[in-house]
Design a protein around this motif. Structure first.
Motif, PDB file in Angstrom:
ATOM      1  N   CYS A 164       5.383  13.955  10.269  1.00 12.55           N
ATOM      2  CA  CYS A 164       5.268  12.663   9.375  1.00 12.55           C
ATOM      3  C   CYS A 164       6.467  11.748   9.956  1.00 12.55           C
ATOM      4  CB  CYS A 164       5.783  13.329   7.911  1.00 12.55           C
ATOM      5  SG  CYS A 164       5.138  15.056   7.586  1.00 12.55           S
ATOM      6  N   THR A 165       7.562  12.228  10.303  1.00 12.46           N
ATOM      7  CA  THR A 165       8.420  11.168  10.491  1.00 12.46           C
ATOM      8  C   THR A 165       8.240  10.419  11.760  1.00 12.46           C
ATOM      9  OG1 THR A 165       9.890  12.738  11.318  1.00 12.46           O
ATOM     10  CG2 THR A 165      10.387  12.123   9.101  1.00 12.46           C
ATOM     11  N   GLU A 166       7.833  11.289  12.427  1.00 14.79           N
ATOM     12  CA  GLU A 166       7.063  10.550  13.868  1.00 14.79           C
ATOM     13  C   GLU A 166       6.079   9.348  13.729  1.00 14.79           C
ATOM     14  OE1 GLU A 166       5.809  13.248  16.839  1.00 14.79           O
ATOM     15  OE2 GLU A 166       7.974  14.310  16.725  1.00 14.79           O
ATOM     16  N   ARG A 167       5.174   9.787  12.782  1.00 14.83           N
ATOM     17  CA  ARG A 167       4.002   8.877  12.470  1.00 14.83           C
ATOM     18  C   ARG A 167       4.691   7.486  11.893  1.00 14.83           C
ATOM     19  NH1 ARG A 167      -1.667  10.701  10.797  1.00 14.83           N
ATOM     20  NH2 ARG A 167      -1.610  11.548  12.973  1.00 14.83           N
ATOM     21  N   ALA A 168       5.446   7.833  10.920  1.00 13.59           N
ATOM     22  CA  ALA A 168       5.877   6.545  10.065  1.00 13.59           C
ATOM     23  C   ALA A 168       6.863   5.719  11.217  1.00 13.59           C
ATOM     24  CB  ALA A 168       7.006   7.138   8.932  1.00 13.59           C
ATOM     25  N   ALA A 169       7.651   6.364  12.089  1.00  9.02           N
ATOM     26  CA  ALA A 169       8.327   5.422  12.997  1.00  9.02           C
ATOM     27  C   ALA A 169       7.437   4.817  13.900  1.00  9.02           C
ATOM     28  CB  ALA A 169       9.316   6.428  13.857  1.00  9.02           C
ATOM     29  N   ALA A 170       6.363   5.375  14.362  1.00  7.54           N
ATOM     30  CA  ALA A 170       5.684   4.668  15.217  1.00  7.54           C
ATOM     31  C   ALA A 170       4.782   3.458  14.494  1.00  7.54           C
ATOM     32  CB  ALA A 170       4.309   5.686  15.638  1.00  7.54           C
ATOM     33  N   PHE A 218       0.929  -1.150   0.031  1.00  3.19           N
ATOM     34  CA  PHE A 218       0.176   0.088  -0.209  1.00  3.19           C
ATOM     35  C   PHE A 218       0.784   1.279   0.059  1.00  3.19           C
ATOM     36  CE2 PHE A 218      -2.346  -3.414   1.573  1.00  3.19           C
ATOM     37  CZ  PHE A 218      -3.503  -3.247   1.125  1.00  3.19           C
ATOM     38  N   LEU A 219       0.396   2.106  -0.688  1.00  6.52           N
ATOM     39  CA  LEU A 219       1.082   3.715  -0.729  1.00  6.52           C
ATOM     40  C   LEU A 219      -0.120   4.440  -0.088  1.00  6.52           C
ATOM     41  CD1 LEU A 219       2.685   4.142  -4.217  1.00  6.52           C
ATOM     42  CD2 LEU A 219       4.009   3.804  -1.871  1.00  6.52           C
ATOM     43  N   CYS A 220       0.316   4.871   1.001  1.00  5.04           N
ATOM     44  CA  CYS A 220      -0.536   5.566   1.908  1.00  5.04           C
ATOM     45  C   CYS A 220      -0.379   7.001   1.752  1.00  5.04           C
ATOM     46  CB  CYS A 220      -0.733   5.313   3.135  1.00  5.04           C
ATOM     47  SG  CYS A 220      -1.992   5.919   4.150  1.00  5.04           S
ATOM     48  N   VAL A 221      -1.095   7.896   0.848  1.00  6.70           N
ATOM     49  CA  VAL A 221      -0.922   9.086   0.217  1.00  6.70           C
ATOM     50  C   VAL A 221      -1.365  10.159   1.282  1.00  6.70           C
ATOM     51  CG1 VAL A 221      -0.480  10.682  -1.566  1.00  6.70           C
ATOM     52  CG2 VAL A 221      -0.384   8.174  -1.800  1.00  6.70           C
ATOM     53  N   PHE A 222      -1.043  11.320   1.446  1.00  5.83           N
ATOM     54  CA  PHE A 222      -1.429  12.600   1.974  1.00  5.83           C
ATOM     55  C   PHE A 222      -0.738  13.691   1.412  1.00  5.83           C
ATOM     56  CE2 PHE A 222       1.567  14.364   4.907  1.00  5.83           C
ATOM     57  CZ  PHE A 222       2.661  13.335   5.237  1.00  5.83           C
ATOM     58  N   SER A 223      -1.397  14.937   1.527  1.00  2.00           N
ATOM     59  CA  SER A 223      -0.692  16.082   0.752  1.00  2.00           C
ATOM     60  C   SER A 223      -0.146  16.954   2.070  1.00  2.00           C
ATOM     61  CB  SER A 223      -1.632  16.986  -0.062  1.00  2.00           C
ATOM     62  OG  SER A 223      -1.237  18.094  -0.118  1.00  2.00           O
ATOM     63  N   ILE A 224       1.085  17.318   1.869  1.00  7.66           N
ATOM     64  CA  ILE A 224       1.773  18.155   2.998  1.00  7.66           C
ATOM     65  C   ILE A 224       1.210  19.422   3.163  1.00  7.66           C
ATOM     66  CG2 ILE A 224       4.082  16.940   2.535  1.00  7.66           C
ATOM     67  CD1 ILE A 224       5.031  19.527   1.210  1.00  7.66           C
ATOM     68  N   THR A 225       0.372  19.852   2.256  1.00  5.17           N
ATOM     69  CA  THR A 225      -0.463  21.102   2.307  1.00  5.17           C
ATOM     70  C   THR A 225      -1.749  20.864   2.883  1.00  5.17           C
ATOM     71  OG1 THR A 225      -1.517  20.877  -0.008  1.00  5.17           O
ATOM     72  CG2 THR A 225       0.599  21.926   0.214  1.00  5.17           C
ATOM     73  N   ASP A 226      -2.174  19.763   3.288  1.00  8.24           N
ATOM     74  CA  ASP A 226      -3.529  19.493   3.763  1.00  8.24           C
ATOM     75  C   ASP A 226      -3.476  18.476   5.053  1.00  8.24           C
ATOM     76  OD1 ASP A 226      -5.936  18.635   4.218  1.00  8.24           O
ATOM     77  OD2 ASP A 226      -6.390  17.705   2.152  1.00  8.24           O
ATOM     78  N   PRO A 227      -3.345  19.144   6.261  1.00  8.77           N
ATOM     79  CA  PRO A 227      -3.361  18.364   7.622  1.00  8.77           C
ATOM     80  C   PRO A 227      -4.462  17.230   7.613  1.00  8.77           C
ATOM     81  CG  PRO A 227      -3.102  20.869   7.896  1.00  8.77           C
ATOM     82  CD  PRO A 227      -3.777  20.678   6.476  1.00  8.77           C
ATOM     83  N   GLU A 228      -5.716  17.582   7.199  1.00 11.53           N
ATOM     84  CA  GLU A 228      -6.724  16.681   7.236  1.00 11.53           C
ATOM     85  C   GLU A 228      -6.451  15.333   6.467  1.00 11.53           C
ATOM     86  OE1 GLU A 228      -7.955  19.936   6.183  1.00 11.53           O
ATOM     87  OE2 GLU A 228      -7.904  20.420   8.342  1.00 11.53           O
ATOM     88  N   SER A 229      -5.718  15.596   5.393  1.00 10.22           N
ATOM     89  CA  SER A 229      -5.445  14.323   4.621  1.00 10.22           C
ATOM     90  C   SER A 229      -4.408  13.483   5.498  1.00 10.22           C
ATOM     91  CB  SER A 229      -4.832  14.455   3.202  1.00 10.22           C
ATOM     92  OG  SER A 229      -3.653  15.176   3.299  1.00 10.22           O
ATOM     93  N   PHE A 230      -3.474  14.160   6.204  1.00  8.35           N
ATOM     94  CA  PHE A 230      -2.374  13.545   7.141  1.00  8.35           C
ATOM     95  C   PHE A 230      -3.355  12.658   8.316  1.00  8.35           C
ATOM     96  CE2 PHE A 230       0.808  13.881  10.681  1.00  8.35           C
ATOM     97  CZ  PHE A 230       1.453  13.091  10.261  1.00  8.35           C
ATOM     98  N   ASP A 231      -4.182  13.624   8.787  1.00 11.37           N
ATOM     99  CA  ASP A 231      -4.895  12.897   9.782  1.00 11.37           C
ATOM    100  C   ASP A 231      -5.670  11.595   9.311  1.00 11.37           C
ATOM    101  OD1 ASP A 231      -4.347  15.116  11.379  1.00 11.37           O
ATOM    102  OD2 ASP A 231      -6.247  16.031  11.202  1.00 11.37           O
ATOM    103  N   ALA A 232      -6.326  11.812   8.269  1.00  7.57           N
ATOM    104  CA  ALA A 232      -6.848  10.409   7.518  1.00  7.57           C
ATOM    105  C   ALA A 232      -6.235   9.094   7.521  1.00  7.57           C
ATOM    106  CB  ALA A 232      -7.626  11.036   6.240  1.00  7.57           C
ATOM    107  N   THR A 233      -4.699   9.653   7.235  1.00  7.81           N
ATOM    108  CA  THR A 233      -3.846   8.280   7.167  1.00  7.81           C
ATOM    109  C   THR A 233      -3.967   7.196   8.088  1.00  7.81           C
ATOM    110  OG1 THR A 233      -2.018   9.367   8.256  1.00  7.81           O
ATOM    111  CG2 THR A 233      -2.074   9.556   5.730  1.00  7.81           C
ATOM    112  N   GLN A 234      -4.231   7.803   9.368  1.00  7.87           N
ATOM    113  CA  GLN A 234      -4.326   6.941  10.595  1.00  7.87           C
ATOM    114  C   GLN A 234      -5.523   6.057  10.311  1.00  7.87           C
ATOM    115  OE1 GLN A 234      -2.394   7.634  13.454  1.00  7.87           O
ATOM    116  NE2 GLN A 234      -3.131   5.660  14.152  1.00  7.87           N
TER     117      GLN A 234
END
Ligand SMILES: Nc1nc2c(ncn2[C@@H]2O[C@H](COP(=O)(O)OP(=O)(O)OP(=O)(O)O)[C@@H](O)[C@H]2O)c(=O)[nH]1
Ligand SMILES: [Mg+2]
Length: 267
Positions: free
Chosen positions: A206-212, A153-169
């Motif tokens: 971003c790096t913290e989430r990936a590490a977790a 899986f490639l789980c993609v978000f946009s670095i300009t859109d915090p909601e898309s980052f939240d949604a990766t969870q």
């Protein structure tokens, strides 16, 4: 060679994109003929099945199309589900990559999934006056099937859109639930890296989430092509190594089984 797939056939089964294979009747006349056919030349290249997930508008299709056709698509046309296949050379070996580009517009799908888990029966309702609501009933049944067929899986978000980052969870949780596998090949991808001045998701987060999650984190730009090949090839390498681990494990089991079956009995 590039093929955009809607549905495709393999021997004795029809596969509709990445959905569950539908088995069809074998044709006896063809089966009879098979014996006379020339032996198959070379084995088909290994197929790696990749699924793009992430919120609407983050650039899943733009990344896919840049990888497939070396083109950046400026227009935003929300995807329902598209499937692509391409032969590539991965570390000297010819393989095929199958990419399922999914719809991100369904931002609430994972939240809805939580409700689904607790349900014991479902009424799937649509309006007879609204064809879209009827089409959507299909999606309610197939989303999990899509995920089930993915090998990476490639789980993609946009670095300009915090909601898309939240949604990766939520995407991560849904994938883990469906695949039931903590070590499924998975990359977290921060797209639109060309828009640094509009960045709203800090790199640290971003790096913290990936590490977790113990997954790699890569920033891409579908516009400049930065890291586009890298994410697809890195994911294929993970899938390949996962498959070889699995086959080694199952070979071990086969040997065990054999040794049990043919065990000598000393009388
Ligand atoms: N500047 C910039 N724009 C991008 C990038 N990637 C995508 N876009 C733009 O963002 C918009 C949405 O891109 P899509 O690829 O359609 O988004 P998506 O994730 O497929 O959206 P859904 O199909 O709705 O899930 C389009 O206008 C793209 O041109 C990028 O890396 N940089
Ligand atoms: Mg799309």
């Amino acid at each position: 060679m590039i093929i955009k797939l809607k549905s495709y056939c393999t021997r004795n089964k029809v596969i509709n994109d990445h959905q569950t294979p539908l088995f069809v009747l074998k044709c006896p006349s063809l089966l009879g003929r098979r014996r006379k056919m020339a032996p198959r030349a070379t084995a088909a290249p290994t197929l790696h099945k990749v699924i793009m997930v992430g919120s609407g508008g983050v650039g899943k299709s733009a990344l896919t199309l840049q990888f497939m056709y070396d083109e950046f698509v400026e227009d935003y046309e929300p995807t329902k589900a598209d499937s692509y296949r391409k032969k590539v050379v991965l570390d000297g070996e010819e393989v095929q990559i199958d990419i399922l580009d999914t719809a991100g517009q369904e931002d609430y799908a994972a939240i809805r999934d939580n409700y689904f888990r607790s349900g014991e029966g479902f009424l799937c309702v649509f309006s007879i006056t609204e064809p879209e609501s009827f089409d959507a009933t299909q999606e309610f049944r197939t989303r999990d099937n899509y995920f089930r067929s993915g090998e990476g899986f490639l789980c993609v978000f946009s670095i300009t859109d915090p909601e898309s980052f939240d949604a990766t969870q939520e995407f991560r949780e849904q994938i883990l639930r469906v695949k039931n596998d903590e070590n499924i090949p998975f990359l977290l991808v921060g797209n639109k890296s060309d828009l640094q001045e509009k960045r709203r998701v800090p790199l640290d987060a971003c790096t913290e989430r990936a590490a977790a999650w113990r997954v790699p984190y890569v920033e891409t730009s579908a516009k400049t092509r930065d890291n586009v090949d890298k994410v697809f090839f890195d994911l294929m390498r993970e899938i390949r190594s996962r498959k070889s681990d699995d086959s080694r494990a199952s070979n071990g089991q086969v040997k065990k089984g054999k040794s049990k079956r043919f065990k000598c009995q000393i009388l």
